[in-house]
Design a protein around this motif. Structure first.
Motif, PDB file in Angstrom:
ATOM      1  N   VAL A 179       0.902  -1.235   0.186  1.00  0.00           N
ATOM      2  CA  VAL A 179       0.060   0.141   0.043  1.00  0.00           C
ATOM      3  C   VAL A 179       0.797   1.231   0.081  1.00  0.00           C
ATOM      4  O   VAL A 179       0.681   2.220  -0.632  1.00  0.00           O
ATOM      5  CB  VAL A 179      -1.043   0.083   1.113  1.00  0.00           C
ATOM      6  N   ALA A 180       1.939   1.178   0.583  1.00  0.00           N
ATOM      7  CA  ALA A 180       2.876   2.312   0.762  1.00  0.00           C
ATOM      8  C   ALA A 180       3.315   2.615  -0.645  1.00  0.00           C
ATOM      9  O   ALA A 180       3.582   3.667  -1.006  1.00  0.00           O
ATOM     10  CB  ALA A 180       3.841   2.254   1.985  1.00  0.00           C
ATOM     11  N   ALA A 181       3.821   1.453  -1.164  1.00  0.00           N
ATOM     12  CA  ALA A 181       4.484   1.482  -2.685  1.00  0.00           C
ATOM     13  C   ALA A 181       3.235   2.300  -3.496  1.00  0.00           C
ATOM     14  O   ALA A 181       3.889   3.107  -4.521  1.00  0.00           O
ATOM     15  CB  ALA A 181       4.993   0.177  -3.137  1.00  0.00           C
ATOM     16  N   ILE A 182       2.204   1.843  -3.411  1.00  0.00           N
ATOM     17  CA  ILE A 182       1.125   2.305  -4.382  1.00  0.00           C
ATOM     18  C   ILE A 182       0.853   4.016  -3.756  1.00  0.00           C
ATOM     19  O   ILE A 182       0.892   4.901  -4.658  1.00  0.00           O
ATOM     20  CB  ILE A 182      -0.377   1.736  -3.787  1.00  0.00           C
ATOM     21  N   GLU A 183       0.942   4.249  -2.481  1.00  0.00           N
ATOM     22  CA  GLU A 183       0.682   5.546  -2.430  1.00  0.00           C
ATOM     23  C   GLU A 183       1.726   6.506  -2.652  1.00  0.00           C
ATOM     24  O   GLU A 183       1.395   7.786  -3.119  1.00  0.00           O
ATOM     25  CB  GLU A 183       0.461   5.631  -0.921  1.00  0.00           C
ATOM     26  N   ASN A 184       2.890   6.105  -2.606  1.00  0.00           N
ATOM     27  CA  ASN A 184       4.147   6.859  -3.069  1.00  0.00           C
ATOM     28  C   ASN A 184       4.722   6.678  -4.188  1.00  0.00           C
ATOM     29  O   ASN A 184       5.865   7.114  -4.778  1.00  0.00           O
ATOM     30  CB  ASN A 184       5.116   6.722  -1.935  1.00  0.00           C
ATOM     31  N   HIS A 185       4.072   5.821  -5.057  1.00  0.00           N
ATOM     32  CA  HIS A 185       4.815   5.539  -6.342  1.00  0.00           C
ATOM     33  C   HIS A 185       6.235   5.108  -6.111  1.00  0.00           C
ATOM     34  O   HIS A 185       6.964   5.606  -6.823  1.00  0.00           O
ATOM     35  CB  HIS A 185       4.513   6.212  -7.454  1.00  0.00           C
ATOM     36  N   ASP A 186       6.381   4.054  -5.282  1.00  0.00           N
ATOM     37  CA  ASP A 186       7.913   3.912  -4.749  1.00  0.00           C
ATOM     38  C   ASP A 186       8.328   2.431  -5.527  1.00  0.00           C
ATOM     39  O   ASP A 186       8.066   1.485  -5.036  1.00  0.00           O
ATOM     40  CB  ASP A 186       7.977   3.592  -3.320  1.00  0.00           C
ATOM     41  N   PRO A 187       9.173   2.637  -6.665  1.00  0.00           N
ATOM     42  CA  PRO A 187       9.440   1.257  -7.231  1.00  0.00           C
ATOM     43  C   PRO A 187      10.258   0.427  -6.534  1.00  0.00           C
ATOM     44  O   PRO A 187      10.334  -1.044  -6.711  1.00  0.00           O
ATOM     45  CB  PRO A 187       9.976   1.750  -8.592  1.00  0.00           C
ATOM     46  N   ASP A 188      11.130   0.816  -5.706  1.00  0.00           N
ATOM     47  CA  ASP A 188      12.117   0.205  -4.676  1.00  0.00           C
ATOM     48  C   ASP A 188      11.179  -0.690  -3.922  1.00  0.00           C
ATOM     49  O   ASP A 188      11.475  -1.880  -3.685  1.00  0.00           O
ATOM     50  CB  ASP A 188      13.347   0.907  -4.135  1.00  0.00           C
ATOM     51  N   LEU A 189      10.418  -0.108  -3.335  1.00  0.00           N
ATOM     52  CA  LEU A 189       9.564  -0.881  -2.287  1.00  0.00           C
ATOM     53  C   LEU A 189       8.662  -1.892  -2.824  1.00  0.00           C
ATOM     54  O   LEU A 189       8.575  -2.897  -2.563  1.00  0.00           O
ATOM     55  CB  LEU A 189       8.676   0.067  -1.286  1.00  0.00           C
ATOM     56  N   ALA A 190       8.088  -1.526  -4.099  1.00  0.00           N
ATOM     57  CA  ALA A 190       7.221  -2.403  -5.035  1.00  0.00           C
ATOM     58  C   ALA A 190       8.053  -3.479  -5.220  1.00  0.00           C
ATOM     59  O   ALA A 190       7.559  -4.740  -5.243  1.00  0.00           O
ATOM     60  CB  ALA A 190       6.810  -1.651  -6.104  1.00  0.00           C
ATOM     61  N   ALA A 191       9.350  -3.455  -5.939  1.00  0.00           N
ATOM     62  CA  ALA A 191      10.086  -4.628  -5.979  1.00  0.00           C
ATOM     63  C   ALA A 191      10.423  -5.361  -4.945  1.00  0.00           C
ATOM     64  O   ALA A 191      10.382  -6.591  -4.971  1.00  0.00           O
ATOM     65  CB  ALA A 191      11.358  -4.198  -6.828  1.00  0.00           C
ATOM     66  N   TYR A 192      10.606  -4.885  -3.670  1.00  0.00           N
ATOM     67  CA  TYR A 192      10.916  -5.489  -2.550  1.00  0.00           C
ATOM     68  C   TYR A 192       9.742  -6.541  -2.117  1.00  0.00           C
ATOM     69  O   TYR A 192      10.000  -7.477  -1.854  1.00  0.00           O
ATOM     70  CB  TYR A 192      11.247  -4.829  -1.314  1.00  0.00           C
ATOM     71  N   VAL A 193       8.336  -5.803  -2.341  1.00  0.00           N
ATOM     72  CA  VAL A 193       7.371  -6.704  -2.025  1.00  0.00           C
ATOM     73  C   VAL A 193       6.955  -7.787  -3.120  1.00  0.00           C
ATOM     74  O   VAL A 193       6.865  -8.866  -2.813  1.00  0.00           O
ATOM     75  CB  VAL A 193       6.020  -5.679  -1.977  1.00  0.00           C
ATOM     76  N   ARG A 194       7.111  -7.465  -4.248  1.00  0.00           N
ATOM     77  CA  ARG A 194       6.965  -8.401  -5.260  1.00  0.00           C
ATOM     78  C   ARG A 194       7.918  -9.667  -5.357  1.00  0.00           C
ATOM     79  O   ARG A 194       7.581 -10.785  -5.717  1.00  0.00           O
ATOM     80  CB  ARG A 194       7.233  -7.796  -6.568  1.00  0.00           C
ATOM     81  N   ASP A 195       9.142  -9.558  -4.719  1.00  0.00           N
ATOM     82  CA  ASP A 195      10.035 -10.345  -4.929  1.00  0.00           C
ATOM     83  C   ASP A 195      10.353 -11.091  -3.585  1.00  0.00           C
ATOM     84  O   ASP A 195      11.150 -11.882  -3.369  1.00  0.00           O
ATOM     85  CB  ASP A 195      11.367  -9.797  -5.210  1.00  0.00           C
ATOM     86  N   GLY A 196       9.501 -10.762  -2.511  1.00  0.00           N
ATOM     87  CA  GLY A 196       9.847 -11.425  -1.245  1.00  0.00           C
ATOM     88  C   GLY A 196       8.664 -12.234  -0.655  1.00  0.00           C
ATOM     89  O   GLY A 196       8.613 -12.374   0.612  1.00  0.00           O
ATOM     90  N   ASP A 197       8.120 -13.138  -1.500  1.00  0.00           N
ATOM     91  CA  ASP A 197       7.024 -14.083  -1.096  1.00  0.00           C
ATOM     92  C   ASP A 197       7.745 -15.137  -0.403  1.00  0.00           C
ATOM     93  O   ASP A 197       6.723 -16.058   0.310  1.00  0.00           O
ATOM     94  CB  ASP A 197       6.120 -14.393  -2.132  1.00  0.00           C
ATOM     95  N   ALA A 198       8.803 -15.488  -0.385  1.00  0.00           N
ATOM     96  CA  ALA A 198       9.544 -16.638  -0.010  1.00  0.00           C
ATOM     97  C   ALA A 198       9.056 -16.938   1.676  1.00  0.00           C
ATOM     98  O   ALA A 198       8.843 -18.234   1.876  1.00  0.00           O
ATOM     99  CB  ALA A 198      10.976 -16.959  -0.450  1.00  0.00           C
ATOM    100  N   GLU A 199       9.239 -15.907   2.424  1.00  0.00           N
ATOM    101  CA  GLU A 199       9.089 -16.092   3.653  1.00  0.00           C
ATOM    102  C   GLU A 199       7.676 -16.478   3.940  1.00  0.00           C
ATOM    103  O   GLU A 199       7.644 -17.326   4.928  1.00  0.00           O
ATOM    104  CB  GLU A 199       9.247 -14.596   4.543  1.00  0.00           C
ATOM    105  N   VAL A 200       6.780 -15.961   3.406  1.00  0.00           N
ATOM    106  CA  VAL A 200       5.396 -16.407   3.512  1.00  0.00           C
ATOM    107  C   VAL A 200       5.030 -17.884   3.222  1.00  0.00           C
ATOM    108  O   VAL A 200       4.310 -18.615   3.930  1.00  0.00           O
ATOM    109  CB  VAL A 200       4.359 -15.297   2.635  1.00  0.00           C
ATOM    110  N   ASN A 201       5.576 -18.141   2.201  1.00  0.00           N
ATOM    111  CA  ASN A 201       5.464 -19.583   1.658  1.00  0.00           C
ATOM    112  C   ASN A 201       5.959 -20.552   2.663  1.00  0.00           C
ATOM    113  O   ASN A 201       5.642 -21.539   3.060  1.00  0.00           O
ATOM    114  CB  ASN A 201       6.055 -19.724   0.432  1.00  0.00           C
ATOM    115  N   GLU A 202       7.327 -20.283   3.008  1.00  0.00           N
ATOM    116  CA  GLU A 202       8.038 -21.193   4.096  1.00  0.00           C
ATOM    117  C   GLU A 202       7.104 -21.174   5.367  1.00  0.00           C
ATOM    118  O   GLU A 202       7.044 -22.322   6.116  1.00  0.00           O
ATOM    119  CB  GLU A 202       9.388 -20.703   4.358  1.00  0.00           C
TER     120      GLU A 202
END
Length: 222
Positions: free
Chosen positions: A32-55
């Motif tokens: 949501v913060a990435a959407i609000e601020n159009h923050d590509p770095d934060l967006a990429a961090y969220v997009r690429d960080g799903d492994a922890e949830v899956n584990e």
């Protein structure tokens, strides 16, 4: 197995579900913060960080299976384990949706999307998820029902946002403003609205399963 040891296993299960919930909620808030601020770095961090949830999800799933098959819980304990098993599935799906949201930000134009409106919806659904997890932690049936009741308002906000975007595209066409340049971004906005609405639906599922766990009531299940 002695009752005290079994109860410790149930307590550990609840703690693990809540830990997964916090991981997922944190990812959603970052999206949501990435959407609000159009923050590509934060967006990429969220997009690429799903492994922890899956584990976390797979570990808890294994624990639930062990409790169901090896300990054979009955009555209220069985409802607790079964509800927790269902809840982690909803949480894992919210994690996937957060991943989607991060990807959408990277494909949106910086100036085009109605970021404030999208972020407002995002904050609402994040609060919805937080309250659903609180209801599970406290085994609070009143809060379960409150979470479900608030879902209609979120659906309305999503419908209004989608309608506003379509109207904006029509106005661009009326004024002969090129639409092709913004179409891809508009599609991502619509997908963002859709996935935020789905997060709200999964939060309601968490509340519904919790209510079933506490009161053996299926009134919120659908």
């Amino acid at each position: 197995m002695p009752r005290e040891s079994f109860q410790e296993d149930l307590d550990d299960l609840q703690d693990d579900v809540l830990a997964l919930g916090e991981t997922v909620a944190a990812r959603l808030r970052r999206a949501v913060a990435a959407i609000e601020n159009h923050d590509p770095d934060l967006a990429a961090y969220v997009r690429d960080g799903d492994a922890e949830v899956n584990e976390q999800y797979l570990a808890i799933e294994s624990d639930c299976i062990d409790l169901l098959t090896l300990q054979q819980p009955v009555a209220g304990d069985l409802r607790f384990v079964a509800a927790s098993f269902k809840i982690i599935t909803d949480l894992e799906r919210i994690g996937d949706l957060a991943t989607n949201l991060g990807g959408y930000v990277l494909e949106m134009n910086r100036e085009g999307p109605p970021r404030d409106r999208l972020a407002a919806i995002g904050h609402r659904v994040a609060e919805q998820l937080d309250d659903a997890l609180t209801a599970y932690a406290r085994q609070d049936p009143d809060l379960c029902r409150e979470v479900a009741e608030r879902d209609d308002a979120i659906d309305d906000l999503c419908a209004e946002a989608a309608d506003g975007l379509v109207r904006g595209l029509v106005e661009q066409r009326h004024h002969q403003t090129p639409v092709d340049a913004t179409l891809s971004s508009a599609q991502r906005v619509l997908l963002t609205v859709r996935d935020l609405e789905r997060v709200g639906d999964h939060a309601v599922n968490v509340a519904a399963r919790t209510l079933y766990m506490v009161e053996s009531s299926d009134e919120l299940l659908y």
